[in-house]
Scaffold this active site. Structure first.
Site, PDB file in Angstrom:
ATOM      1  N   SER A  26     -20.654  15.570  12.682  1.00  0.00           N
ATOM      2  CA  SER A  26     -20.473  14.125  12.761  1.00  0.00           C
ATOM      3  C   SER A  26     -20.848  13.010  12.001  1.00  0.00           C
ATOM      4  O   SER A  26     -20.134  11.523  12.359  1.00  0.00           O
ATOM      5  CB  SER A  26     -21.424  14.056  14.011  1.00  0.00           C
ATOM      6  OG  SER A  26     -20.460  14.729  14.778  1.00  0.00           O
ATOM      7  N   LYS A  54     -26.399   3.642  13.737  1.00  0.00           N
ATOM      8  CA  LYS A  54     -25.346   5.274  15.051  1.00  0.00           C
ATOM      9  C   LYS A  54     -26.570   4.897  16.364  1.00  0.00           C
ATOM     10  O   LYS A  54     -27.502   4.881  16.238  1.00  0.00           O
ATOM     11  CB  LYS A  54     -25.602   6.325  14.679  1.00  0.00           C
ATOM     12  CG  LYS A  54     -24.997   6.612  15.873  1.00  0.00           C
ATOM     13  CD  LYS A  54     -24.432   8.310  14.942  1.00  0.00           C
ATOM     14  CE  LYS A  54     -23.553   9.063  16.081  1.00  0.00           C
ATOM     15  NZ  LYS A  54     -23.219  10.463  16.113  1.00  0.00           N
ATOM     16  N   SER A  82     -18.678  11.861  16.230  1.00  0.00           N
ATOM     17  CA  SER A  82     -18.711  11.035  16.240  1.00  0.00           C
ATOM     18  C   SER A  82     -19.605  10.158  15.822  1.00  0.00           C
ATOM     19  O   SER A  82     -19.494   8.954  16.237  1.00  0.00           O
ATOM     20  CB  SER A  82     -19.853  11.982  17.536  1.00  0.00           C
ATOM     21  OG  SER A  82     -21.231  12.375  16.406  1.00  0.00           O
TER      22      SER A  82
END
Lengths: 490, 95
Positions: free
Chosen positions: A180, A81, A156
């Site tokens: 997330s 990420k 997210s």
């Protein structure tokens, strides 16, 4: 086993193939990079790929394996990420503010994967500064769900979830402040684990809400998440909230039978607001868990409804403080035109942050401002204690809690983007877990009416990661939802 | 409760985020909808509960006060939008 079956078959198969030299890390990395090149224009799961850098790491991993010094993850490519600072790589956090930022240091998580001999496959797209539940707020454009590109992947960590679901990466990292990791894992049909707060170091993980943020693994299989957590977890003195505990093997209990397991079903997780198709898939999964020898009992988390409001005080408050460092002076975006220092700050932050990040900074600034602190921030922290006490009571007589991860399957792009409050309610089942600091996981357990995946939420007690992974692994051995691939392939 | 336009402007000023006149009204509406959600929490009497700042209530450990970071000044300055003579440049604040 065909090349494609190997690439989609989980980490144990990849690790065995690498160890026996049936495939090299260079071949493996090149194969995933090829898939990224083909599929990323459609999915936008990656912000940055750097094939030369990845292949150089793969060559080093191959040499390490040849010397007989490889571990189980040596040579495995992992997508990160874009919230994890990665030395020499752009690290954008999905924001214009950091679009030009090349990190001068590695996050602890990156150091740990490097030590394990993993290859960095690229940096995945995400909601800006991890604020969102759909991966639509990224400065680099929305991520699309591989199951239906008209739908969101969740957020997210939507780029990581979409990359694993589409087979662009065998494993990925995510972060989870209010859901997330788990919500995008659910919406993309992959496995994702948020560890107990403090198990994974936040050093170099760009801060959103420091008392809630926790990094964790995402992969096709629960067993893969156990291996990945073994690499990620561990004490780090540079994060003052990192816990100093003896190392654990999170894979140690994977095969333990589930006979005698007590599963609590919080009635608030099955109440109004839950879509019927999601409820049916979760009920079917609970039936399977019972067939494996577990018993289920209804429990209650009476203050669940307060978790979203309390979260939207605590998270923005901490974010407004954390994001004050982005000032257009030391690094990151600076507005092209300004008359004085106040304008330099005001314009750089107005232009560098997107609408959702600006909103949250403003909420946080208000609830922390003079005269409002007690009424909002302290009150939210008291509610947080109330919610943690609810979980303690529910877990007193159960080993784990279960329910749906998300009240709906993947929703259409743009559907909730105009309504922040509607978007916030996407995380109604996941947020309370962060407030309490508990570990929890989402694993695929069915398909909804629109053909998109449903996630089963498994919540454990503090440091119950090995137990959660055990339950998830046994479920995956008895079912095949985790092997379903977008587009109907299996 | 609803935030007035003036309060929104004051918060934006505290947050050092410029608000354009064209976006002020939309923003005010959005923030007030979010505060409607937040207000649900304020009606609860939670005075008996000690505020919880950390999930496991662990105290912040102290590190030994020893230098650990190497000097990487040039590398860090290279990330800045504008520098001169080893310093970060901003508009003049004192005439």
């Amino acid at each position: 086993m065909s090349r494609d079956a190997l690439l989609d078959g989980g980490l144990a198969a990849l690790s065995a193939a690498l160890a026996s030299r049936r495939i090299s890390s260079v071949e493996l990395t090149a194969a995933y990079l090829g898939r990224i090149e083909r599929e990323n224009p459609r999915l936008n799961a990656f912000i940055t790929v750097d094939p030369d850098r990845s292949l150089a790491q793969a060559r080093a991993a191959d040499e390490r394996i040849a010397r007989g010094e490889g571990g189980v993850l040596t040579g495995i490519p992992v997508a990160h990420k874009d919230i994890f600072c990665t030395r020499g790589w752009p690290t954008t956090c999905g924001s214009r503010m950091l679009a030009n930022f090349v990190s001068p240091y590695d996050a602890h998580v990156i150091e740990r994967f490097d030590a394990a001999g993993c290859v960095i496959l690229g940096k995945t797209n995400m909601d800006e500064f991890a604020m969102g539940s759909s991966s639509e707020t990224s400065f680099f454009g929305p991520v699309r769900n591989p199951w239906d590109t008209g739908r969101v992947p969740g957020g997210s960590s939507g780029g990581s979830a979409a990359a694993v679901a589409a087979g662009l990466a065998p494993a990925a990292t995510g972060t989870d402040t209010g859901g997330s990791i788990r919500q995008p894992a659910a919406l993309c049909g992959v496995s994702g684990l948020k560890p107990t707060y403090g198990v994974v170091s936040r050093y170099g993980m760009i801060a959103f809400a420091s008392s809630l943020d926790q990094g964790g693994p995402m992969a096709r299989l629960a067993a893969d998440c156990a291996w990945l957590l073994n690499a990620m977890a561990g004490h780090d003195a540079r994060d003052s909230t990192s816990l100093d505990r003896p190392p654990e093997d999170y894979a140690r209990d994977l095969d333990k039978p589930l006979a005698g397991l007590r599963v609590g079903l919080p009635r608030e997780f099955f109440a109004e607001g839950l879509d019927g198709d999601v409820a049916r898939a979760v009920e079917a999964a609970l039936g399977e868990i019972r067939r494996l020898g577990a018993s289920t009992v209804e429990v209650s988390l009476p203050n669940m409804a307060l978790s979203v409001p309390a979260y939207y005080v605590i998270a923005p408050a901490e974010a407004s403080s954390n994001l004050s460092r982005f000032d257009g002076v030391r690094y990151g975006y600076r507005a092209p035109h300004y008359a004085d220092l106040a304008e330099l700050y005001g314009k750089s932050r107005a232009q560098g942050f997107g609408a959702e990040v600006r909103r949250r900074i403003l909420i946080g600034t208000y609830v922390l401002s003079h005269g409002y602190y007690d009424a909002y921030y302290l009150q939210a922290q008291r509610i947080r204690r109330l919610i943690a006490a609810d979980f303690a009571a529910a877990l007193a007589n159960c080993d784990v809690l279960m329910g749906p991860t998300s009240p709906t399957t993947a929703f259409a792009l743009g559907d909730r983007a105009g309504d922040p409050v509607q978007m916030y309610l996407s995380d109604i089942y996941t947020i309370a877990v962060n407030l309490a600091g508990l570990p929890a996981m989402s694993i695929p357990c069915g398909l909804g009416a629109n053909g998109c995946p449903v996630g089963l939420h498994i919540i454990g007690d503090y440091f119950g990661e090995a137990r959660i992974l055990n339950v998830a692994h046994r479920y995956q051995q008895a079912t095949d939802w985790h092997t379903r691939l977008p587009g109907g392939a299996q | 409760m609803p935030l007035t336009r003036e309060q929104v402007a004051r918060i934006a000023d505290l947050a050092r985020i410029e608000i354009l006149p064209a976006e002020a009204e939309t923003l005010q509406g959005e923030l007030n909808r979010i505060f409607t959600l937040i207000e649900r929490m304020r009606a609860v009497d939670a005075s008996a509960f000690v505020p919880m700042a950390h999930a496991l209530d662990v105290s912040q450990p102290l590190r030994e006060d020893a230098p650990a970071e190497p000097d990487r000044r040039a590398e860090f300055l290279a990330l800045a939008p504008e520098t001169e003579a080893g310093l970060y440049l901003v508009p003049r604040v004192i005439e």
